[in-house]
Design a protein around this motif. Structure first.
Motif, PDB file in Angstrom:
ATOM      1  N   SER A 268       0.847  -1.187   0.000  1.00  0.00           N
ATOM      2  CA  SER A 268       0.000   0.000   0.000  1.00  0.00           C
ATOM      3  C   SER A 268       0.882   1.237   0.000  1.00  0.00           C
ATOM      4  O   SER A 268       2.098   1.143   0.139  1.00  0.00           O
ATOM      5  CB  SER A 268      -0.904   0.005   1.238  1.00  0.00           C
ATOM      6  N   TRP A 269       0.252   2.390  -0.159  1.00  0.00           N
ATOM      7  CA  TRP A 269       0.958   3.663  -0.072  1.00  0.00           C
ATOM      8  C   TRP A 269      -0.045   4.749   0.266  1.00  0.00           C
ATOM      9  O   TRP A 269      -1.255   4.564   0.147  1.00  0.00           O
ATOM     10  CB  TRP A 269       1.707   4.001  -1.364  1.00  0.00           C
ATOM     11  N   VAL A 270       0.485   5.865   0.720  1.00  0.00           N
ATOM     12  CA  VAL A 270      -0.348   7.010   1.062  1.00  0.00           C
ATOM     13  C   VAL A 270       0.359   8.264   0.559  1.00  0.00           C
ATOM     14  O   VAL A 270       1.587   8.318   0.519  1.00  0.00           O
ATOM     15  CB  VAL A 270      -0.613   7.084   2.588  1.00  0.00           C
ATOM     16  N   THR A 271      -0.427   9.238   0.173  1.00  0.00           N
ATOM     17  CA  THR A 271       0.104  10.523  -0.261  1.00  0.00           C
ATOM     18  C   THR A 271      -0.271  11.563   0.791  1.00  0.00           C
ATOM     19  O   THR A 271      -1.458  11.764   1.070  1.00  0.00           O
ATOM     20  CB  THR A 271      -0.477  10.919  -1.630  1.00  0.00           C
ATOM     21  N   PHE A 272       0.750  12.191   1.368  1.00  0.00           N
ATOM     22  CA  PHE A 272       0.531  13.225   2.379  1.00  0.00           C
ATOM     23  C   PHE A 272       0.456  14.586   1.701  1.00  0.00           C
ATOM     24  O   PHE A 272       1.345  14.953   0.933  1.00  0.00           O
ATOM     25  CB  PHE A 272       1.665  13.232   3.412  1.00  0.00           C
ATOM     26  N   HIS A 273      -0.612  15.308   1.991  1.00  0.00           N
ATOM     27  CA  HIS A 273      -0.799  16.654   1.451  1.00  0.00           C
ATOM     28  C   HIS A 273      -0.597  17.712   2.526  1.00  0.00           C
ATOM     29  O   HIS A 273      -0.767  18.899   2.268  1.00  0.00           O
ATOM     30  CB  HIS A 273      -2.204  16.794   0.850  1.00  0.00           C
ATOM     31  N   ARG A 274      -0.255  17.253   3.717  1.00  0.00           N
ATOM     32  CA  ARG A 274       0.007  18.162   4.837  1.00  0.00           C
ATOM     33  C   ARG A 274       1.383  17.833   5.391  1.00  0.00           C
ATOM     34  O   ARG A 274       1.731  16.660   5.553  1.00  0.00           O
ATOM     35  CB  ARG A 274      -1.040  17.957   5.918  1.00  0.00           C
TER      36      ARG A 274
ATOM     37  N   VAL B  13       4.474   7.819   1.172  1.00  0.00           N
ATOM     38  CA  VAL B  13       4.991   6.803   2.084  1.00  0.00           C
ATOM     39  C   VAL B  13       4.422   5.466   1.634  1.00  0.00           C
ATOM     40  O   VAL B  13       3.244   5.367   1.293  1.00  0.00           O
ATOM     41  CB  VAL B  13       4.569   7.116   3.537  1.00  0.00           C
ATOM     42  N   CYS B  14       5.280   4.442   1.620  1.00  0.00           N
ATOM     43  CA  CYS B  14       4.829   3.141   1.119  1.00  0.00           C
ATOM     44  C   CYS B  14       5.055   2.035   2.147  1.00  0.00           C
ATOM     45  O   CYS B  14       5.889   2.154   3.033  1.00  0.00           O
ATOM     46  CB  CYS B  14       5.538   2.797  -0.189  1.00  0.00           C
TER      47      CYS B  14
ATOM     48  N   ILE C 144       6.826  -6.623   6.860  1.00  0.00           N
ATOM     49  CA  ILE C 144       6.427  -5.404   6.151  1.00  0.00           C
ATOM     50  C   ILE C 144       7.234  -4.248   6.726  1.00  0.00           C
ATOM     51  O   ILE C 144       7.402  -4.142   7.946  1.00  0.00           O
ATOM     52  CB  ILE C 144       4.918  -5.129   6.319  1.00  0.00           C
ATOM     53  N   VAL C 145       7.744  -3.388   5.844  1.00  0.00           N
ATOM     54  CA  VAL C 145       8.479  -2.199   6.276  1.00  0.00           C
ATOM     55  C   VAL C 145       7.830  -0.957   5.686  1.00  0.00           C
ATOM     56  O   VAL C 145       7.194  -1.005   4.639  1.00  0.00           O
ATOM     57  CB  VAL C 145       9.975  -2.263   5.894  1.00  0.00           C
ATOM     58  N   VAL C 146       7.986   0.143   6.382  1.00  0.00           N
ATOM     59  CA  VAL C 146       7.486   1.441   5.947  1.00  0.00           C
ATOM     60  C   VAL C 146       8.651   2.216   5.366  1.00  0.00           C
ATOM     61  O   VAL C 146       9.759   2.188   5.906  1.00  0.00           O
ATOM     62  CB  VAL C 146       6.890   2.228   7.136  1.00  0.00           C
ATOM     63  N   GLY C 147       8.421   2.897   4.250  1.00  0.00           N
ATOM     64  CA  GLY C 147       9.479   3.696   3.648  1.00  0.00           C
ATOM     65  C   GLY C 147       8.915   4.735   2.708  1.00  0.00           C
ATOM     66  O   GLY C 147       7.709   4.967   2.674  1.00  0.00           O
ATOM     67  N   ASN C 148       9.795   5.326   1.961  1.00  0.00           N
ATOM     68  CA  ASN C 148       9.412   6.290   0.932  1.00  0.00           C
ATOM     69  C   ASN C 148       9.804   5.723  -0.420  1.00  0.00           C
ATOM     70  O   ASN C 148      10.694   4.892  -0.519  1.00  0.00           O
ATOM     71  CB  ASN C 148      10.124   7.635   1.135  1.00  0.00           C
ATOM     72  N   PHE C 149       9.138   6.199  -1.454  1.00  0.00           N
ATOM     73  CA  PHE C 149       9.542   5.853  -2.804  1.00  0.00           C
ATOM     74  C   PHE C 149      10.828   6.604  -3.140  1.00  0.00           C
ATOM     75  O   PHE C 149      10.984   7.758  -2.762  1.00  0.00           O
ATOM     76  CB  PHE C 149       8.466   6.248  -3.821  1.00  0.00           C
ATOM     77  N   GLY C 150      11.725   5.967  -3.843  1.00  0.00           N
ATOM     78  CA  GLY C 150      12.896   6.654  -4.365  1.00  0.00           C
ATOM     79  C   GLY C 150      12.498   7.299  -5.681  1.00  0.00           C
ATOM     80  O   GLY C 150      11.715   6.733  -6.449  1.00  0.00           O
ATOM     81  N   ASN C 151      12.932   8.478  -5.958  1.00  0.00           N
ATOM     82  CA  ASN C 151      12.623   9.182  -7.210  1.00  0.00           C
ATOM     83  C   ASN C 151      11.132   9.472  -7.371  1.00  0.00           C
ATOM     84  O   ASN C 151      10.626   9.514  -8.488  1.00  0.00           O
ATOM     85  CB  ASN C 151      13.128   8.397  -8.425  1.00  0.00           C
ATOM     86  N   GLY C 152      10.400   9.638  -6.290  1.00  0.00           N
ATOM     87  CA  GLY C 152       8.978   9.954  -6.367  1.00  0.00           C
ATOM     88  C   GLY C 152       8.118   8.721  -6.610  1.00  0.00           C
ATOM     89  O   GLY C 152       8.609   7.626  -6.840  1.00  0.00           O
ATOM     90  N   ILE C 153       6.844   8.922  -6.561  1.00  0.00           N
ATOM     91  CA  ILE C 153       5.915   7.800  -6.742  1.00  0.00           C
ATOM     92  C   ILE C 153       6.006   7.292  -8.181  1.00  0.00           C
ATOM     93  O   ILE C 153       6.029   8.089  -9.127  1.00  0.00           O
ATOM     94  CB  ILE C 153       4.478   8.221  -6.364  1.00  0.00           C
TER      95      ILE C 153
ATOM     96  N   VAL D 234       2.221   3.076 -10.545  1.00  0.00           N
ATOM     97  CA  VAL D 234       2.138   2.455  -9.229  1.00  0.00           C
ATOM     98  C   VAL D 234       0.859   1.632  -9.079  1.00  0.00           C
ATOM     99  O   VAL D 234      -0.208   2.038  -9.532  1.00  0.00           O
ATOM    100  CB  VAL D 234       2.254   3.524  -8.105  1.00  0.00           C
ATOM    101  N   LYS D 235       1.011   0.438  -8.486  1.00  0.00           N
ATOM    102  CA  LYS D 235      -0.155  -0.405  -8.201  1.00  0.00           C
ATOM    103  C   LYS D 235       0.216  -1.390  -7.093  1.00  0.00           C
ATOM    104  O   LYS D 235       1.373  -1.771  -6.939  1.00  0.00           O
ATOM    105  CB  LYS D 235      -0.630  -1.138  -9.443  1.00  0.00           C
ATOM    106  N   MET D 236      -0.785  -1.766  -6.330  1.00  0.00           N
ATOM    107  CA  MET D 236      -0.565  -2.763  -5.291  1.00  0.00           C
ATOM    108  C   MET D 236      -0.087  -4.050  -5.948  1.00  0.00           C
ATOM    109  O   MET D 236      -0.523  -4.394  -7.042  1.00  0.00           O
ATOM    110  CB  MET D 236      -1.844  -2.992  -4.492  1.00  0.00           C
TER     111      MET D 236
END
Length: 136
Positions: free
Chosen positions: A68-74, A88-89, A98-107, A111-113
């Motif tokens: 999964s991933w989420v896009t933060f607008h705040r 954040v993915c 499962i680990v939490v991280g960020n995409f490298g070079n942007g989303i 992108v798909k599950m």
């Protein structure tokens, strides 16, 4: 690293030190219980499976599947305001949790599950390298 890193940095302690040592070598790692073999992340003083305190860090492949991933607008930290929106993915490692991280070079554009992912590292200070995930 071309500019000063102005975002929050990890508080490296006795439990997470092994992770950050591997990351500095551009190797993803997870904590493993020497008693039962359970792999887990983030760091813990005891195994969440058997409660043993015999914990060690072990390098893993860094490959996995996008859960999964989420896009933060705040921006919850001022240093992230210039990067809004940021992403954040969640990645299910092939050989670990499962680990939490960020995409490298942007989303990723497509992108798909279920997308295969792999880790890459960004050196943000001489002591800290951050794991980022990109399509495999």
């Amino acid at each position: 690293m071309t500019t000063a890193y102005d975002k929050p940095l990890p508080a490296i302690d006795e439990y997470s030190k092994g992770y950050w040592n591997f990351a500095r070598q551009h190797r993803l790692s997870v904590q493993v219980c020497r008693q039962c073999g359970h792999r887990h992340f983030p760091a813990s003083p005891v195994c969440p499976s058997c409660l043993s305190d015999a914990q060690a860090w072990e390098a893993v492949s860094g490959r996995g599947t996008l859960v999964s991933w989420v896009t933060f607008h705040r921006a919850y930290w001022d240093a992230f305001r210039g990067e809004l929106p940021y992403h954040v993915c969640l990645v299910q490692l092939d050989d670990g949790p499962i680990v939490v991280g960020n995409f490298g070079n942007g989303i990723p554009q497509d992108v798909k599950m279920g997308m295969p992912m792999k880790v890459q590292f960004e050196d943000v200070t001489p002591e800290v390298s951050l794991a980022r995930f990109v399509p495999a």
